[in-house]
Scaffold this active site. Structure first.
Site, PDB file in Angstrom:
ATOM      1  N   GLY A   1     -11.007   9.145  -5.295  1.00 28.10           N
ATOM      2  CA  GLY A   1      -9.768   9.568  -5.941  1.00 28.10           C
ATOM      3  C   GLY A   1      -9.528  11.057  -5.761  1.00 28.10           C
ATOM      4  O   GLY A   1      -8.404  11.494  -5.495  1.00 28.10           O
TER       5      GLY A   1
ATOM      6  N   LYS B   1      -4.613  -1.902  -3.568  1.00 23.80           N
ATOM      7  CA  LYS B   1      -3.274  -1.743  -4.141  1.00 23.80           C
ATOM      8  C   LYS B   1      -2.422  -0.700  -3.447  1.00 23.80           C
ATOM      9  O   LYS B   1      -2.814   0.462  -3.348  1.00 23.80           O
ATOM     10  CB  LYS B   1      -3.398  -1.373  -5.613  1.00 23.80           C
ATOM     11  CG  LYS B   1      -3.958  -2.490  -6.460  1.00 23.80           C
ATOM     12  CD  LYS B   1      -3.913  -2.077  -7.905  1.00 23.80           C
ATOM     13  CE  LYS B   1      -4.373  -3.220  -8.790  1.00 23.80           C
ATOM     14  NZ  LYS B   1      -4.576  -2.773 -10.161  1.00 23.80           N
TER      15      LYS B   1
END
Ligand code: 3PG
Length: 397
Positions: A376, A202
């Site tokens: 992350g 994404k």
């Protein structure tokens, strides 16, 4: 950690937050990299005679016990690697945890069951998280210390990462320190040319880091599923490839402002469906046929990316270039990784997926300067965001 060790920990309980969030196939750990990365800190503590209570999460259960997210396979693997039994408490702060902790001897290790089985762990409510942190602190009792060593979760403001560090004397573990030091090199004054390769599905997940990195890097290479949103933003048809239509405008803007630094695939491997045995072929990136989906970058793209990577002095890589889990679509990721290994660059692999790709594809781990355990977390650090689990430790000084 060294500060804590110099205070002396023999007979003292030490609560260690580790990131043991490993990929599982049923009960089988398919990549134990995070378990192995947690060993040095655990060993230092056990060798110094501490009673180590490990807390960790696995996956994203819904705040209640769920057997498919049990840490049992991790406790077994830890035991094998440490060469000593690692009992797993059946709960987090309940009777089972209390009895396991009471049974610890100096130099031994126990693991608490998945911390995310308690909804308070990830609560947005400070008081709820605080209540769980109070119970964790009470579990290890007076005189205990907290070591934060789960680098992969330091970007999460969660009870076992953040709130507990406010309740016990808190120390950074060796892994957190090493990871932050490496990332500091990248955000400081990296040797040039500095190239970043980003993959993943994404654009929306990576937009922040792309914007933060573009002014700092010499080249930003785009692979993975998000490449198709970039190709669409250039006006090309992308067939049934992954596409974030709502991101096309912001992607167009990036291309307009930083087109000189952004490098996109020039060819891709397209498939007739998303499957390991799908029919597939290589096409130019601007000629993806209708009804076909891009699942990897093609050989000319690998060559283009490899040329840039081999000539770079600093490389950061996050996100596979294709669906490397399917052998037919693994060449792009393998080619990118091999080019990084072949370069003389200071190279950092960031992220669960890319780190897993290195090991799954059989690339030499020592071919990279550093393989981060945090996906992350490393991206948020590079983006310039505050990492709550690190900030809370810095506040301790
Ligand atoms: C990760 O896998 O990146 C870490 O373990 C954090 O997991 P999370 O994204 O579910 O918080």
């Amino acid at each position: 950690l060294d500060d804590l060790l110099s205070e002396g920990v023999r007979g003292r309980r030490v609560l260690v937050r580790a990131d043991l969030n490993v990929p599982l196939d049923g009960e089988k750990i398919t990549d134990d990299g995070r378990v192995r990365a947690s060993l040095p800190t655990i060993r230092k503590l056990t060798e110094a005679g501490a009673q180590v209570v490990l807390t960790a999460h696995l996956g994203r259960p819904k705040g209640e016990p769920d057997p498919q997210f049990s840490l049992a396979p991790v406790a077994r693997r830890l035991g094998e690697l440490l060469g000593a039994d690692v009992p797993l408490a059946g709960d987090l702060v309940g009777d089972s945890a209390k009895s396991v902790v009471a049974g610890l001897t100096d130099g031994s290790v126990a693991l608490l069951e998945n911390v995310r089985f308690d909804a308070r762990e990830t609560s947005k409510d400070d008081a709820e998280r605080g209540a769980l942190a109070d119970e964790l602190a009470a579990l290890v009792g007076p005189g205990a210390a907290f070591v934060s060593d789960g680098f992969g979760v330091v970007h999460r403001k969660q009870a076992s990462v953040y709130d507990v560090a406010e309740r016990l004397p808190a120390y950074a573990g060796g892994l957190v320190l090493a990871e932050v030091e490496v990332l500091r090199t990248l955000t400081g004054d990296p040797k040039r040319p500095y190239a970043v390769v980003l993959g993943g599905s994404k654009v929306s997940d990576k937009l922040g880091v792309i914007k933060a990195l573009l002014p700092k890097v010499d080249k930003l290479l785009i692979g993975g599923g998000m490449a198709y949103t970039f190709l669409a933003a250039q006006g090309h048809g992308v067939g049934t490839s992954l596409l974030q239509a709502d991101q096309i405008e912001s992607t167009k803007q990036l291309l307009a402002e930083h087109g000189d630094k952004l490098v996109l695939p020039v060819d891709v491997v397209v498939a007739d469906r998303f499957a390991a045995d799908a029919e597939h072929r290589v096409v130019a990136a601007d000629e993806i046929p209708d009804g076909w989906m891009g699942l990897d970058i093609g050989p000319r793209s690998v060559e283009l990316f490899a040329g840039i990577l081999r000539g770079s002095a600093t490389v950061f890589w996050n996100g596979p270039a294709g669906v490397f889990e399917f052998p037919a679509f693994a060449d792009g990721t393998r080619g990118v990784a091999q080019a990084i290994v072949d370069s003389d660059s200071f190279s950092v692999v960031g992220g669960g997926d890319s780190a897993a790709a290195v090991r799954t594809l059989g690339l030499p781990e020592d071919g990279f300067s550093h393989i981060s355990t945090g996906g992350g977390a490393s991206l948020e650090y590079l983006e310039g965001k505050d990492l709550p689990g690190v900030a809370v430790l810095e506040g301790e000084r």
